[in-house]
Enzyme design. Structure first.
Site, PDB file in Angstrom:
ATOM      1  N   HIS A  60      23.250  56.035  64.514  1.00 22.49           N
ATOM      2  CA  HIS A  60      23.880  57.333  64.775  1.00 22.49           C
ATOM      3  C   HIS A  60      24.184  58.098  63.492  1.00 22.49           C
ATOM      4  O   HIS A  60      24.738  59.196  63.543  1.00 22.49           O
ATOM      5  CB  HIS A  60      25.177  57.144  65.561  1.00 22.49           C
ATOM      6  N   HIS A  75      25.998  62.578  60.268  1.00 21.66           N
ATOM      7  CA  HIS A  75      26.645  61.764  61.304  1.00 21.66           C
ATOM      8  C   HIS A  75      26.543  62.484  62.640  1.00 21.66           C
ATOM      9  O   HIS A  75      27.016  63.609  62.789  1.00 21.66           O
ATOM     10  CB  HIS A  75      28.113  61.532  60.936  1.00 21.66           C
TER      11      HIS A  75
END
Length: 648
Positions: A60, A75
């Site tokens: 992620h 992110h």
């Protein structure tokens, strides 16, 4: 000085200010300055030329380092680490060379939308202090992936000094400082790392100098979570970790995944409940403190005669302090929705329905009929739904907490079901429509009445215990009163002692809970004396102590006690001991007055100070002293129920 360079957008969509990201580590820029993006696509591309420095195990997040020394972290989303990689695909690996526009990560948007995941994506420069210049471009505008410039910077590539030169390594000073301030090598059981953090398992966490570490150059944040002592150092964590292990002689382990919701699925039912409650109430703490302080100051001003309750000033101030508590189901619904993976607007609407004035006013009208007549579950029915009787609390659901949380949880289950099974083209309308249409009737007909039935059982139990022995009743009621407040089951008991004052002129129940405020104050003081966290002292412990002094228990309960299970149990028991002493001594409430120590005059017998009043004071002092000791013994650090902050 490196050449001037730019970072372009990694997605096509909308560039927004970093402060809009619902993740404290990014919104407060603790990880570094940058921007965020809202978009509809499924691919994140490289915003610059460089080398992949890190790829999160859960795919992620990805870090890049450019040739001119800039370190970057991208992110994706909020709470995405809890998915353990599901819905994400890494298209690169650590060490890969990439150019502007190279695909880095891919997201399964359909799956993530079904999970209710907010995919707002942060892009931050994590070594801003090392750059000669870092300029954020205009936000709140449309951008194109691989083309639109969003950040301009001037890099400063500094060659790494290695041990081979006989000089210090690049991160040697930082590593030595970290080791010294986590309690030394002997205090480290083990250490791993994730995308941005060094994760220590310590022998004695109280030996760590958190304040020193937070001020150390190169340390972005320090977090205690999941049984780990975490030092956030940024995307160059792998390099720091390698040197840390060499300097400290630690065994280098595999990259550790961030703490996830799996923690909440372990442990017994009580532990899981406390973890969930902590997760729901942590985002509300600062406003709870503020509201509690406003109410506390208002009580003091009225007691001193500075303000009259009939004045407009009092009314406005009271509204400022009481609004959060009066509409608590709304804010609890918002936070619970986030916790259960439901869109926040659902929680807000559910809380709004529970506090809707017309529905709250129903229980104050004339009853249609009574159900369960002659039993402890006897309840008056004020309205019906499709002919089915609706049982409402006498004061409505505004003062309740657990019903709102349970109803939101039920809604989250329905939401995920509809998002999974309804055709895509029907979801935008029918998912919220069906979720709300089914949730609220079930809430009013089933979930809410269960809480009311529990209230009836507790009221009958309290009456029974008081009839046997007032001292025993003081121990039980004093111990569990805060829990009744937590569950929103305290209102029937409050009405009992209010009714006693009206009908008898005195009450023997209220004195049994008087020591609770003193116990909360003692717990706050004990933790204050023990903890080394200056921010917790100023932001949580002092306001909680003051609020408890004025009889407002929520800040201490949610901010101090629930995150520390042993302290919660011992503080409750301390309050019970105080209630027991008051009960055995025959303490009596003669006049209704304010809660907390300021309410002491209400317990003075009109004929003069008697043994009952003295026993009340002794019980209160005992509760305060016992809870202070408990706070000092058990208040050094929070349990593993503490929420994971920042990196998600």
């Amino acid at each position: 000085m490196g050449r001037n360079s730019v970072l372009v957008a990694p997605v096509t969509g909308r560039c927004v200010d970093l402060s809009t990201v619902p993740d404290e580590m990014f919104s407060t820029r603790a990880m570094g300055d940058g921007v965020a993006f809202v978009y509809d696509g499924d691919t994140i591309v490289a915003p610059c030329n460089g080398e992949i420095s890190v790829v999160a195990e859960t795919n992620h997040a990805v870090g890049l380092t450019t040739d001119d020394g800039m370190e970057l972290l991208i992110h994706i989303g909020v709470d995405t680490v809890a998915l353990k990689g599901k819905g994400f695909q890494a298209l690169v690996k650590t060490g890969d060379k990439v150019k502007v526009g190279t695909p880095l990560l891919k997201v399964d948007r359909k799956f993530l939308d079904e999970q209710g995941i907010n995919l707002i994506t942060s892009m931050v420069v994590t070594n801003e202090d090392e750059l000669a210049e870092n300029k954020i471009g205009q936000v709140d505008r449309d951008v194109v992936a691989g083309k639109t410039s969003v950040i301009e910077y001037a890099g400063t590539q500094q060659p790494e000094i290695t041990k081979d030169t006989g000089k210090k390594t690049k991160y040697q000073d930082l590593c030595e400082t970290i080791i010294a301030n986590v309690g030394g090598k002997s205090n480290v059981i083990g250490v791993t790392h994730c995308v941005t953090r060094l994760r220590f398992k310590l022998q004695d966490i109280s030996k760590a100098n958190t304040d020193v570490l937070k001020k150390t150059n190169g340390v972005l944040q320090v977090i205690q979570s999941g049984g780990q002592y975490q030092v956030v150092v940024g995307t160059h964590v792998a390099e720091i970790y390698k040197e840390l292990c060499e300097i400290g002689g630690f065994s280098a382990g595999d990259e550790a995944p961030a703490a996830s919701s799996a923690e909440e699925k372990s442990g017994n039912l009580v532990s899981r409940f406390l973890i969930t409650m902590t997760g729901i109430f942590n985002p509300l703490l600062s406003m709870l403190m503020a509201s509690g302080m406003i109410k506390a100051v208002l009580v003091l001003l009225t007691v001193l005669g500075v303000l009259d309750k009939s004045s407009g000033t009092y009314t406005i101030l009271y509204g400022m302090g009481d609004a959060l508590f009066y509409f608590f189901p709304i804010v609890v619904g918002w936070s619970a929705a986030k916790k259960f993976g439901l869109k926040e607007i659902y929680g807000i609407v559910i809380g709004g329905v529970l506090t809707y004035p017309t529905l709250v006013a129903l229980s104050g009208g004339e009853a249609l009929y009574t159900v369960f007549t002659g039993t402890i579950f006897e309840s008056q029915v004020y309205t019906t739904f499709l002919g089915i009787p609706v049982i409402l609390p006498s004061a409505g659901y505004a003062s309740s907490v657990i019903p709102a949380i349970l109803i939101v949880f039920f809604a989250s289950v329905l939401y995920k079901f509809f998002q999974t099974h309804l055709p895509t083209m029907l979801r935008n309308f029918f998912t919220p429509f069906l979720t709300l249409l089914i949730t609220m009737p079930i809430g009013f007909l089933v979930i809410g009445p269960i809480a009311i039935i529990l209230q009836g059982i507790l009221t009958a139990l309290i009456s029974f215990v008081i009839g046997i022995n007032t001292g025993l009743a003081g121990l039980l009621i004093g111990t569990f009163w805060t829990i009744l407040v937590l569950f929103g089951l305290h209102m029937p008991v409050i009405m009992m002692f209010q009714l006693n004052i009206v009908t008898q002129g005195y009450d023997n129940i209220n004195p049994l809970i008087f020591a609770g405020a003193l116990a909360n104050m003692g717990a706050c003081l004990g933790v204050y004396l023990r903890t080394k966290d200056s921010s917790e002292r100023q932001d949580i412990l002092v306001p909680s102590f003051v609020s408890a002094f004025f009889g407002i228990s929520e800040p201490a309960l949610y901010g101090v006690l629930i995150p520390r299970r042993k302290l919660l149990a011992t503080t409750l028991l301390s309050a019970g001991v105080g209630g027991m002493i008051a009960g055995f001594g025959g303490a009596t409430l003669w006049n209704m007055s304010t809660s907390g120590p300021l309410g002491l005059p209400g317990f003075i017998n009109p004929a003069g100070i008697d043994g009952g009043f003295i026993s009340l004071c002794i019980g209160a002092v005992a509760a305060f002293v016992l809870a202070t000791i408990a706070g000092f013994v058990f208040g050094g650090s929070k349990d593993e129920t503490t929420l994971q902050l920042g990196e998600k």
